[in-house]
Structures are given as C-alpha cells and as structure tokens.
Design a protein around this motif. Structure first.
Motif, PDB file in Angstrom:
ATOM      1  N   PHE A 169       0.839  -1.197   0.000  1.00 32.89           N
ATOM      2  CA  PHE A 169       0.000   0.000   0.000  1.00 32.89           C
ATOM      3  C   PHE A 169       0.874   1.246   0.000  1.00 32.89           C
ATOM      4  N   THR A 170       0.283   2.356  -0.423  1.00 25.70           N
ATOM      5  CA  THR A 170       0.962   3.648  -0.385  1.00 25.70           C
ATOM      6  C   THR A 170       0.187   4.589   0.517  1.00 25.70           C
ATOM      7  N   HIS A 171       0.908   5.285   1.385  1.00 20.13           N
ATOM      8  CA  HIS A 171       0.270   6.258   2.279  1.00 20.13           C
ATOM      9  C   HIS A 171       0.864   7.630   2.027  1.00 20.13           C
ATOM     10  N   TRP A 172       0.009   8.646   2.026  1.00 21.91           N
ATOM     11  CA  TRP A 172       0.495  10.026   1.943  1.00 21.91           C
ATOM     12  C   TRP A 172      -0.375  10.897   2.831  1.00 21.91           C
ATOM     13  N   PRO A 173       0.092  12.102   3.191  1.00 18.89           N
ATOM     14  CA  PRO A 173      -0.602  12.913   4.190  1.00 18.89           C
ATOM     15  C   PRO A 173      -2.020  13.296   3.779  1.00 18.89           C
ATOM     16  N   ALA A 174      -2.952  13.113   4.715  1.00 20.60           N
ATOM     17  CA  ALA A 174      -4.314  13.599   4.505  1.00 20.60           C
ATOM     18  C   ALA A 174      -4.399  15.090   4.841  1.00 20.60           C
ATOM     19  N   TYR A 175      -3.429  15.564   5.636  1.00 21.78           N
ATOM     20  CA  TYR A 175      -3.384  16.978   6.024  1.00 21.78           C
ATOM     21  C   TYR A 175      -1.936  17.366   6.254  1.00 21.78           C
ATOM     22  N   SER A 176      -1.583  18.565   5.843  1.00 21.51           N
ATOM     23  CA  SER A 176      -0.243  19.078   6.108  1.00 21.51           C
ATOM     24  C   SER A 176      -0.282  20.602   6.160  1.00 21.51           C
ATOM     25  N   GLU A 177       0.443  21.164   7.119  1.00 24.67           N
ATOM     26  CA  GLU A 177       0.567  22.614   7.192  1.00 24.67           C
ATOM     27  C   GLU A 177       1.571  23.139   6.176  1.00 24.67           C
ATOM     28  N   ASP A 178       2.365  22.225   5.597  1.00 26.57           N
ATOM     29  CA  ASP A 178       3.296  22.597   4.537  1.00 26.57           C
ATOM     30  C   ASP A 178       2.504  22.739   3.237  1.00 26.57           C
ATOM     31  N   VAL A 179       2.470  23.952   2.700  1.00 23.46           N
ATOM     32  CA  VAL A 179       1.648  24.238   1.523  1.00 23.46           C
ATOM     33  C   VAL A 179       2.046  23.350   0.337  1.00 23.46           C
ATOM     34  N   SER A 180       3.341  23.116   0.157  1.00 23.02           N
ATOM     35  CA  SER A 180       3.794  22.312  -0.981  1.00 23.02           C
ATOM     36  C   SER A 180       3.365  20.855  -0.830  1.00 23.02           C
ATOM     37  N   VAL A 181       3.418  20.331   0.390  1.00 28.18           N
ATOM     38  CA  VAL A 181       2.982  18.959   0.638  1.00 28.18           C
ATOM     39  C   VAL A 181       1.475  18.846   0.445  1.00 28.18           C
ATOM     40  N   ALA A 182       0.729  19.824   0.963  1.00 30.98           N
ATOM     41  CA  ALA A 182      -0.725  19.802   0.820  1.00 30.98           C
ATOM     42  C   ALA A 182      -1.135  19.852  -0.648  1.00 30.98           C
ATOM     43  N   ALA A 183      -0.481  20.703  -1.427  1.00 32.32           N
ATOM     44  CA  ALA A 183      -0.814  20.828  -2.846  1.00 32.32           C
ATOM     45  C   ALA A 183      -0.477  19.549  -3.603  1.00 32.32           C
ATOM     46  N   ALA A 184       0.695  18.964  -3.309  1.00 32.36           N
ATOM     47  CA  ALA A 184       1.104  17.736  -3.991  1.00 32.36           C
ATOM     48  C   ALA A 184       0.198  16.569  -3.596  1.00 32.36           C
ATOM     49  N   SER A 185      -0.211  16.511  -2.334  1.00 32.14           N
ATOM     50  CA  SER A 185      -1.127  15.458  -1.893  1.00 32.14           C
ATOM     51  C   SER A 185      -2.473  15.601  -2.582  1.00 32.14           C
ATOM     52  N   GLY A 186      -2.935  16.845  -2.720  1.00 33.22           N
ATOM     53  CA  GLY A 186      -4.199  17.076  -3.406  1.00 33.22           C
ATOM     54  C   GLY A 186      -4.148  16.650  -4.865  1.00 33.22           C
ATOM     55  N   ALA A 187      -3.022  16.921  -5.521  1.00 31.01           N
ATOM     56  CA  ALA A 187      -2.869  16.514  -6.920  1.00 31.01           C
ATOM     57  C   ALA A 187      -2.854  14.988  -7.044  1.00 31.01           C
ATOM     58  N   LEU A 188      -2.203  14.329  -6.090  1.00 31.80           N
ATOM     59  CA  LEU A 188      -2.175  12.867  -6.111  1.00 31.80           C
ATOM     60  C   LEU A 188      -3.569  12.303  -5.849  1.00 31.80           C
ATOM     61  N   ASN A 189      -4.298  12.889  -4.905  1.00 32.43           N
ATOM     62  CA  ASN A 189      -5.666  12.459  -4.658  1.00 32.43           C
ATOM     63  C   ASN A 189      -6.503  12.548  -5.925  1.00 32.43           C
ATOM     64  N   ALA A 190      -6.368  13.666  -6.642  1.00 29.28           N
ATOM     65  CA  ALA A 190      -7.144  13.859  -7.868  1.00 29.28           C
ATOM     66  C   ALA A 190      -6.788  12.817  -8.920  1.00 29.28           C
ATOM     67  N   ALA A 191      -5.496  12.507  -9.046  1.00 23.18           N
ATOM     68  CA  ALA A 191      -5.065  11.512 -10.030  1.00 23.18           C
ATOM     69  C   ALA A 191      -5.604  10.126  -9.685  1.00 23.18           C
ATOM     70  N   VAL A 192      -5.579   9.790  -8.407  1.00 27.37           N
ATOM     71  CA  VAL A 192      -6.085   8.484  -7.984  1.00 27.37           C
ATOM     72  C   VAL A 192      -7.598   8.407  -8.198  1.00 27.37           C
ATOM     73  N   LEU A 193      -8.306   9.497  -7.892  1.00 26.81           N
ATOM     74  CA  LEU A 193      -9.755   9.518  -8.096  1.00 26.81           C
ATOM     75  C   LEU A 193     -10.111   9.338  -9.568  1.00 26.81           C
ATOM     76  N   GLU A 194      -9.351   9.963 -10.447  1.00 28.01           N
ATOM     77  CA  GLU A 194      -9.592   9.795 -11.882  1.00 28.01           C
ATOM     78  C   GLU A 194      -9.432   8.340 -12.296  1.00 28.01           C
ATOM     79  N   ARG A 195      -8.401   7.697 -11.741  1.00 28.02           N
ATOM     80  CA  ARG A 195      -8.183   6.276 -12.068  1.00 28.02           C
ATOM     81  C   ARG A 195      -9.323   5.422 -11.513  1.00 28.02           C
TER      82      ARG A 195
END
Length: 205
Positions: free
Chosen positions: A93-119
């Motif tokens: 399995f792969t785990h990534w942050p559901a929440y982060s105060e780091d703006v770059s981590v939050a943005a990258a996690s959101g982009a990954l979420n969107a890509a996974v949802l599309e799949r």
C-alpha cells in the motif's frame, strides 16, 4: 499484521509512506499509478511486460519504473539485465498525508488524490460496462450505493478504523496467491467518505 511488525521473508512491507512533495508529484502520473498497482498484483515483471500490460512503449515504461524506484515505490528484483530486468513493488500500500501545514505537501497530496480519483472513476465505469459478463452470483454480490450520515470528525475517523479492521483479514491474499480460496477473484473495495458541501451547513444542525 501490525503496521510496525517485520513482514515474513519474501513478503513486502505493508506500506510505503510518501511525504516529499517531489515524490507525491512523481507518483501522481497515471502510468506510474497503474504500474505500481500492476506490480502489486501481478509482479515482478520487466519493462517489456509492463509495456504489454499498459499499452505504453518499453522505453516509456522503463523511464517510469526508474522514476518510481527513485522514490522508493518499486525496486529491481533478482534476475535479468537492462530492460529485461524484473521490477517489483516495495510495499502493498501507499500512504500520503491527509493533512499538512506545509503548503507544498498539501498541494502535492491534493494533486495525487485527484489523479487516484480519476483512475478510480475510469475503472468503475469500465467495470459497470462489463459487469453483464459476470456470473449472476457476482453481479448480485457487487455493492453500489451511498449512505448519508451525520458524524463528528472523531466518529468518522473511528468508522474508518472499523472498516479497515473488517478488510484486513483478506489483505494478505493479494500478495500470496496460495491464500486465495477457489472461486475468488480480485475485488476493489473503494473507501470514500467526505464532508458533503452540497447542503448549506446552517441547515444541518
């Protein structure tokens, strides 16, 4: 198996965690998400086999596999050389942050979420188009629906833990075909629970 337990010999770790924004953005590529999923279910295999499974070129698959290896999602398995060397997933399995105060981590996690949802969406649509080919028992066993609940954040987190506990006894079958009972087949259980913003919050109580 507990998250911090050492897996048996030959069995990959349960989870690989991504926290680096570069790794999160790299994994968000649709082909890379597909390659990791295929390796977890059907690996190890070579870039040549990856090309056959994905429809991509061998050179493209080789590049994507090397990129995934850079961030610890896949690794070279024993045997073969060059493009004929086999690759395997490093974890189930792969785990990534559901929440982060780091703006770059939050943005990258959101982009990954969107890509996974599309799949997910593409796979669900394809499954629905082809479900008439399944035996009646499988068509009747599949789940399709939604439930609206009023929960606190703590209750939602606890519900997620309970669902995980229900699924965990079956997870080892994914990595070990010997554990799969006769008549079983891959079943994708999607867990998607979100705070619904369709309804005005002042009317929700």
């Amino acid at each position: 198996m507990p998250e911090n337990a050492e897996p048996p010999p030959g069995v990959p770790p349960r989870t690989v965690s991504l926290t680096d924004p570069r790794a999160l953005r790299a994994y968000a590529h649709p082909t890379r998400i597909t390659l990791v999923a295929l390796l977890r279910h059907s690996g190890p295999f070579t870039a040549t086999r990856a090309a056959e499974l994905t429809g991509e070129s061998v050179a493209s698959c080789s590049y994507h596999l090397r990129t995934l290896a850079k961030y610890g999602l896949v690794e070279v398995a024993e045997g073969g050389q060059g493009r004929e060397k086999p690759w395997r997933a490093t974890a189930q399995f792969t785990h990534w942050p559901a929440y982060s105060e780091d703006v770059s981590v939050a943005a990258a996690s959101g982009a990954l979420n969107a890509a996974v949802l599309e799949r997910y969406f593409e796979r669900v649509v394809r499954a629905q188009k082809l479900r008439h080919e399944l035996p009646r028992a499988w068509q009747e066993a599949e789940h399709f629906g939604d439930t609206m609940l009023h929960l606190t954040a703590e209750e939602l987190a606890a519900l997620g833990d309970r669902i995980h506990e229900l699924l965990e006894p079956y997870e080892a079958r994914h990595a070990d075909p010997a554990l799969r009972p006769e008549g079983s087949r891959p079943v994708n259980i999607l867990r998607l629970a979100f705070a619904d913003r369709e309804f005005p919050e002042e009317h929700l109580g």
